[in-house]
Design a protein around this motif. Sequence first.
Motif, PDB file in Angstrom:
ATOM      1  N   HIS A 187      -2.449   2.811  -3.055  1.00  0.00           N
ATOM      2  CA  HIS A 187      -2.728   2.097  -1.822  1.00  0.00           C
ATOM      3  C   HIS A 187      -1.836   0.867  -1.650  1.00  0.00           C
ATOM      4  O   HIS A 187      -1.221   0.673  -0.588  1.00  0.00           O
ATOM      5  N   ILE A 245       1.155  -0.349   1.193  1.00  0.00           N
ATOM      6  CA  ILE A 245       1.118  -1.634   1.900  1.00  0.00           C
ATOM      7  C   ILE A 245       2.404  -2.416   1.646  1.00  0.00           C
ATOM      8  O   ILE A 245       2.985  -3.006   2.567  1.00  0.00           O
ATOM      9  N   TRP A 276      -3.767   5.747   6.892  1.00  0.00           N
ATOM     10  CA  TRP A 276      -3.767   4.539   6.061  1.00  0.00           C
ATOM     11  C   TRP A 276      -4.682   3.456   6.606  1.00  0.00           C
ATOM     12  O   TRP A 276      -5.174   2.624   5.851  1.00  0.00           O
ATOM     13  N   GLU A 277      -4.951   3.470   7.904  1.00  0.00           N
ATOM     14  CA  GLU A 277      -5.993   2.588   8.434  1.00  0.00           C
ATOM     15  C   GLU A 277      -7.337   2.968   7.820  1.00  0.00           C
ATOM     16  O   GLU A 277      -8.092   2.103   7.358  1.00  0.00           O
ATOM     17  N   CYS A 334      -7.433   1.911   4.009  1.00  0.00           N
ATOM     18  CA  CYS A 334      -7.572   0.466   3.788  1.00  0.00           C
ATOM     19  C   CYS A 334      -8.964  -0.039   4.142  1.00  0.00           C
ATOM     20  O   CYS A 334      -9.528  -0.892   3.443  1.00  0.00           O
ATOM     21  N   ARG A 375     -11.572  -1.507   0.739  1.00  0.00           N
ATOM     22  CA  ARG A 375     -11.127  -2.887   0.952  1.00  0.00           C
ATOM     23  C   ARG A 375     -11.148  -3.749  -0.303  1.00  0.00           C
ATOM     24  O   ARG A 375     -10.171  -4.430  -0.609  1.00  0.00           O
ATOM     25  N   ILE A 418      -8.510  -2.799  -3.071  1.00  0.00           N
ATOM     26  CA  ILE A 418      -7.167  -3.072  -2.556  1.00  0.00           C
ATOM     27  C   ILE A 418      -6.918  -4.574  -2.508  1.00  0.00           C
ATOM     28  O   ILE A 418      -5.849  -5.062  -2.896  1.00  0.00           O
ATOM     29  N   SER A 419      -7.907  -5.327  -2.033  1.00  0.00           N
ATOM     30  CA  SER A 419      -7.758  -6.778  -1.952  1.00  0.00           C
ATOM     31  C   SER A 419      -7.541  -7.387  -3.333  1.00  0.00           C
ATOM     32  O   SER A 419      -6.694  -8.275  -3.512  1.00  0.00           O
TER      33      SER A 419
END
Length: 364
Positions: free
Chosen positions: A185, A189, A230-231, A234, A238, A241-242
């Motif tokens: 992921h 980004i 990919w929206e 993500c 969340r 990934i964050s």
Amino acid sequence: MKRIGFIGLGLIGGSIAKALRKFSGETELVAYSRTRATLDEALKEGVIDRACEKEDPLFGDCDVIFLCAPVRSNIRYLPFLAGTIRKDCIVTDVGSVKQIMVDAADQCGLSSNFIGGHPMAGSERTGLANAADYLLENAYYFLTPCADVESGQVQKMNDLVRLIHAIPITVTGKTHDYVVASVSHVPHIVASSLVNLVKDRDTDSQLMKLVAAGGFRDITRIASSSPEMWENICLSNRRPISDALDGYIRLLEDAKKIIDEGDGEAINSMFRSSKDYRDSLSDTANGAVPRHYLIYVDIYDEAGGIATITTLLAMNGLNIQNIGILHNREFEEGVLRIEFYDEKTQTEAVRILEQRNYIVRKRT
């Protein structure tokens, strides 16, 4: 298995269906796609045996059902399946986020049926037209069963994954999401951000765009992937990934600091550490970021030079996926860049061209 159903026939769903058709020809394959043209194409090519409606009774008599739409679409489909499938039917998906799917399946009463799936293979290209029966070959394939799924059902999915020549790995949804946040992921980004950086900083004459060379193109290729997909990814993963982005941002800040300070030893250590780890990665299996089978060939800029090479490869039955001239030769690689569909063809091309005394460099 007598019948396997598909909801969605894009790149991954289509590739699984094609692989099942190749390795399990007696199994009936049925599918629904929101685009009728996709179903018509699949029927014409013999990928599936029957086309289904969105909520078709045929799904009630399947041994396995693959959900191959974006994550949120797959979740919306679960209530229909909960009221339709047989008690012993396995419901799986192919999405890049797993815990949210496991939780949604539990909430819909599918805790004894749902085994999340994520084949670690793909391409920046999308759709059934780009699907291939070899796409999942040697790819790691995560399985994330709900808590109430019987071990025999998990074994069936393991066998099915091996049947299409992929490599099953069974973990929890939480572990899966933690792992792919960093290896799949965040790289997407980063690729998108890097492309946007160059777009924003380019000169009025777009000189950066003109000279963007192999290295930039290779590490940003995945930025061409589906924005819709990919929206979904993500928004569905969340927190992991964050957290991974926090770690990456810290590393970028450290890199900026040692460059600002002119600390050569620290700069060398940064590149040495990444090189050592990168060189230790296995080339025997596909990963989260699609592999590309490239060769670079040194040729003279003369009439017929490219035609000679393409004719030589064609005479030996080798299919070329893409070919082009490099105007910016990073790392002293050859001026002609050729991409193949698989590693076997790439290796054979190197052998044939080296026999004719071409200088060839291979990259995956």
